[in-house]
Scaffold this motif. Structure first.
Motif, mmCIF file in Angstrom:
data_model
loop_
_atom_site.group_PDB
_atom_site.id
_atom_site.type_symbol
_atom_site.label_atom_id
_atom_site.label_comp_id
_atom_site.label_asym_id
_atom_site.label_seq_id
_atom_site.Cartn_x
_atom_site.Cartn_y
_atom_site.Cartn_z
ATOM 1 N N LEU A 170 -3.504 23.416 -10.865
ATOM 2 C CA LEU A 170 -3.890 22.763 -9.613
ATOM 3 C C LEU A 170 -5.367 22.378 -9.594
ATOM 4 C CD1 LEU A 170 -2.798 21.859 -6.886
ATOM 5 C CD2 LEU A 170 -3.415 24.093 -5.958
ATOM 6 N N LEU A 171 -6.238 23.295 -10.000
ATOM 7 C CA LEU A 171 -7.674 23.013 -9.986
ATOM 8 C C LEU A 171 -8.115 22.211 -11.202
ATOM 9 C CD1 LEU A 171 -9.125 26.396 -8.646
ATOM 10 C CD2 LEU A 171 -8.580 24.303 -7.377
ATOM 11 N N ALA A 172 -7.217 22.032 -12.151
ATOM 12 C CA ALA A 172 -7.513 21.210 -13.328
ATOM 13 C C ALA A 172 -6.597 19.984 -13.354
ATOM 14 C CB ALA A 172 -7.344 22.031 -14.599
ATOM 15 N N LEU A 173 -6.303 19.480 -12.169
ATOM 16 C CA LEU A 173 -5.361 18.374 -12.027
ATOM 17 C C LEU A 173 -5.855 17.118 -12.729
ATOM 18 C CD1 LEU A 173 -2.838 17.135 -10.601
ATOM 19 C CD2 LEU A 173 -4.347 16.626 -8.670
ATOM 20 N N ARG A 174 -4.996 16.525 -13.556
ATOM 21 C CA ARG A 174 -5.304 15.230 -14.148
ATOM 22 C C ARG A 174 -4.973 14.159 -13.115
ATOM 23 N NH1 ARG A 174 -1.859 11.814 -18.600
ATOM 24 N NH2 ARG A 174 -3.326 10.062 -18.744
ATOM 25 N N TRP A 175 -6.006 13.441 -12.672
ATOM 26 C CA TRP A 175 -5.833 12.520 -11.561
ATOM 27 C C TRP A 175 -5.075 11.256 -11.943
ATOM 28 C CZ3 TRP A 175 -6.341 14.387 -6.980
ATOM 29 C CH2 TRP A 175 -7.255 15.408 -6.726
ATOM 30 N N PHE A 176 -5.263 10.797 -13.157
ATOM 31 C CA PHE A 176 -4.663 9.530 -13.547
ATOM 32 C C PHE A 176 -3.521 9.743 -14.537
ATOM 33 C CE2 PHE A 176 -8.564 8.165 -11.698
ATOM 34 C CZ PHE A 176 -8.322 6.895 -11.217
ATOM 35 N N GLY A 177 -2.629 8.769 -14.604
ATOM 36 C CA GLY A 177 -1.480 8.823 -15.497
ATOM 37 C C GLY A 177 -0.726 7.504 -15.419
ATOM 38 N N VAL A 178 0.459 7.469 -15.990
ATOM 39 C CA VAL A 178 1.235 6.230 -16.064
ATOM 40 C C VAL A 178 1.585 5.696 -14.672
ATOM 41 C CG1 VAL A 178 3.454 5.255 -16.779
ATOM 42 C CG2 VAL A 178 2.152 6.684 -18.367
ATOM 43 N N LEU A 179 2.210 6.526 -13.844
ATOM 44 C CA LEU A 179 2.629 6.052 -12.521
ATOM 45 C C LEU A 179 1.432 5.771 -11.618
ATOM 46 C CD1 LEU A 179 5.754 8.274 -11.780
ATOM 47 C CD2 LEU A 179 5.688 5.888 -12.508
ATOM 48 N N GLN A 180 0.383 6.581 -11.758
ATOM 49 C CA GLN A 180 -0.819 6.329 -10.965
ATOM 50 C C GLN A 180 -1.427 4.978 -11.321
ATOM 51 O OE1 GLN A 180 0.105 9.174 -12.514
ATOM 52 N NE2 GLN A 180 -1.232 10.876 -11.957
ATOM 53 N N ARG A 181 -1.486 4.675 -12.612
ATOM 54 C CA ARG A 181 -2.033 3.373 -13.012
ATOM 55 C C ARG A 181 -1.159 2.238 -12.488
ATOM 56 N NH1 ARG A 181 -4.965 1.742 -18.455
ATOM 57 N NH2 ARG A 181 -6.640 2.453 -17.080
ATOM 58 N N ILE A 182 0.155 2.382 -12.591
ATOM 59 C CA ILE A 182 1.039 1.333 -12.088
ATOM 60 C C ILE A 182 0.804 1.113 -10.598
ATOM 61 C CG2 ILE A 182 3.449 0.716 -11.648
ATOM 62 C CD1 ILE A 182 4.181 2.139 -14.244
ATOM 63 N N GLY A 183 0.650 2.212 -9.844
ATOM 64 C CA GLY A 183 0.431 2.094 -8.406
ATOM 65 C C GLY A 183 -0.852 1.353 -8.074
ATOM 66 N N VAL A 184 -1.948 1.701 -8.732
ATOM 67 C CA VAL A 184 -3.239 1.063 -8.480
ATOM 68 C C VAL A 184 -3.213 -0.404 -8.920
ATOM 69 C CG1 VAL A 184 -5.686 1.060 -9.102
ATOM 70 C CG2 VAL A 184 -4.520 3.226 -8.630
ATOM 71 N N ALA B 226 0.831 -1.202 0.000
ATOM 72 C CA ALA B 226 0.000 0.000 0.000
ATOM 73 C C ALA B 226 0.870 1.258 0.000
ATOM 74 C CB ALA B 226 -0.933 -0.008 1.206
ATOM 75 N N LEU B 227 1.941 1.224 0.788
ATOM 76 C CA LEU B 227 2.847 2.372 0.839
ATOM 77 C C LEU B 227 3.534 2.575 -0.505
ATOM 78 C CD1 LEU B 227 4.143 4.579 2.538
ATOM 79 C CD2 LEU B 227 5.893 2.928 3.251
ATOM 80 N N ARG B 228 3.955 1.484 -1.127
ATOM 81 C CA ARG B 228 4.597 1.574 -2.442
ATOM 82 C C ARG B 228 3.623 2.138 -3.480
ATOM 83 N NH1 ARG B 228 6.345 -3.254 -2.513
ATOM 84 N NH2 ARG B 228 8.406 -2.730 -1.720
ATOM 85 N N SER B 229 2.394 1.678 -3.411
ATOM 86 C CA SER B 229 1.371 2.153 -4.339
ATOM 87 C C SER B 229 1.124 3.649 -4.161
ATOM 88 C CB SER B 229 0.074 1.372 -4.123
ATOM 89 O OG SER B 229 -0.946 1.844 -4.967
ATOM 90 N N LEU B 230 1.006 4.094 -2.911
ATOM 91 C CA LEU B 230 0.775 5.511 -2.639
ATOM 92 C C LEU B 230 1.947 6.370 -3.101
ATOM 93 C CD1 LEU B 230 -0.874 5.320 0.904
ATOM 94 C CD2 LEU B 230 -1.977 5.944 -1.257
ATOM 95 N N LYS B 231 3.156 5.850 -2.953
ATOM 96 C CA LYS B 231 4.333 6.592 -3.421
ATOM 97 C C LYS B 231 4.301 6.767 -4.934
ATOM 98 C CE LYS B 231 7.586 5.278 0.254
ATOM 99 N NZ LYS B 231 8.820 4.489 0.557
ATOM 100 N N LEU B 232 3.944 5.698 -5.660
ATOM 101 C CA LEU B 232 3.862 5.783 -7.115
ATOM 102 C C LEU B 232 2.794 6.788 -7.544
ATOM 103 C CD1 LEU B 232 4.183 1.993 -7.997
ATOM 104 C CD2 LEU B 232 5.768 3.796 -8.709
#
Length: 397
Positions: A129-143, A97-103
């Motif tokens: 900041l207010l138009a932040l793209r929530w998902f991306g390459v590292l986010q997908r890898i983490g999830v 979980a910690l590794r995922s959150l870091k990614l």
């Protein structure tokens, strides 16, 4: 020069543990190298076809890069858990979980690391900041990593296969049969169009049009690393887990290579046949795309094992071992450096455009100059990664 490279390569390979799977390190390095190469052309207006993503349905070599990395995450996950056989599941889940959150955090940092200094009216708070793209390459890898970890910890081989198939089936059932509607009350079902699919509707509804990659897509803005397509991405990771289990089994090296080749070729063949009814599509991460990319990854791994462990041709892999050992650091450095090249102003444009327009394009032409810029970016990145590798600095999350 050749003798110098041999000494250099031997020195790199000598640092690897005796039982380490060199082929996997080489494939990881090749994958991250390809990812950085296609992400950093001198100009996006001049990119050779194979170095671009497919416009929509279909695929190019570039489309295989990210799923390769996801499959490799699955392989590494299985091999890592084998080394942690005495560690409790609770501890492994906490670490995962910690590794995922870091990614995820690193991915969000890259999204936010930008400022348009050339535009006096640029408002960082509103436009970034207010138009932040929530998902991306590292986010997908983490999830994907975390949910794959849970499946692997609590399921045996049969359960992992069922999860792989089940995730693809649930994804496909919703894409083909769940109705949805736009703001004007128009109802849709079973579409796989750009901006019009169940996955796009879900991203648009849950994430919002200002927080995805394709913000101008109609009728629904969506993200190629969005919510619903994460399900088959987890299936891709589980295919890597199964590949690693095949390699861990008690069978000869030749049998392992033949098994990987057979499964890979059959998977690619079935995916291409399936393409006629379910298009291969990276942005939607369709199950046919899972089959295709995992099949090619198995073939590529078989080729690396044959070169490294059967033919004992190992020196070619040394630069890729360096890149692969620090894959996340390499990705982060490349992302930050690319953004800095775009942020630093030289005249009316950016430093990157100045370098391309004044150094690369005049000498090599538009397309070759753009490719040469990407190769130069790789070379400079390698100098830093090699420096880190020699000093034992490996960035792990």
């Amino acid at each position: 020069m050749l003798a110098l490279y041999r000494r250099y390569a031997d020195a790199i390979l000598a640092t690897l543990p005796a039982k380490r799977l060199l082929a996997l390190d080489a494939l990881r390095g090749l994958t991250i190298t390809a990812m950085i190469l296609v992400n950093n052309p001198g100009s996006w207006s001049y990119v050779y076809g194979p170095l671009r993503h497919a416009d929509w349905h279909g695929w190019t070599v570039t489309d295989l890069i990210f799923p390769f990395f996801i499959v490799i995450v699955g392989m590494s996950l299985q091999l890592s858990l084998q080394r942690q056989s005495t560690v409790s599941k609770a501890v492994i889940i906490k670490q995962g979980a910690l590794r995922s959150l870091k990614l995820i955090g690193l991915g969000l940092f890259l999204v936010l690391f930008y400022y348009n200094f050339r535009d006096a009216s640029y408002n960082y708070i509103e436009q970034k900041l207010l138009a932040l793209r929530w998902f991306g390459v590292l986010q997908r890898i983490g999830v994907v990593y975390f949910f794959s970890l849970l499946i692997v910890l609590y399921c045996g081989v049969r359960g992992r296969i069922l999860w792989l198939v089940g995730l693809c089936a649930v994804y496909l059932a919703a894409m083909l049969f769940v109705p949805y509607q736009d703001a004007y009350g128009n109802r849709f079902t079973g579409l796989l169009q750009f901006g019009n699919s169940f996955a796009a509707w879900l991203d648009h509804t849950v994430l919002g049009a200002n927080h995805v990659y394709y913000r101008s897509a109609t009728p629904f803005a969506f993200d190629p690393e969005g919510l619903w397509s994460t399900l088959p991405a987890i299936a891709s990771c589980l295919s890597g887990v199964l590949i690693a289990q095949w390699l861990q089994a008690d069978r000869s090296l030749v049998q392992k290579i033949r098994g990987l080749l057979l499964c890979g070729v059959v998977a690619v063949w079935l995916a291409e046949l399936w393409h006629f009814s379910l298009p291969i599509n990276k942005s939607l991460w369709t199950p046919s795309f899972v089959l295709l990319s995992s099949g090619y990854c198995a073939i590529a791994l078989a080729a690396c094992i044959w070169l490294c462990d059967v033919k004992r041709w190992r020196r070619w892999s040394a630069p890729f071992v360096v890149f692969g050992a620090n894959a996340i650091l390499f990705f982060m450095f490349a992302g930050i450096a690319a953004r800095l090249l775009g942020m630093i102003s030289v005249g009316p444009g950016s430093l990157q455009s100045w370098l391309f327009n004044h150094l690369y394009q005049p000498v090599l032409g538009s397309y070759n100059g753009s490719l040469a810029f990407a190769l130069s970016f790789l070379l400079l990145s390698y100098l830093l990664m090699h420096w880190c590798y020699k000093r034992g600095y490996i960035f792990k999350v």
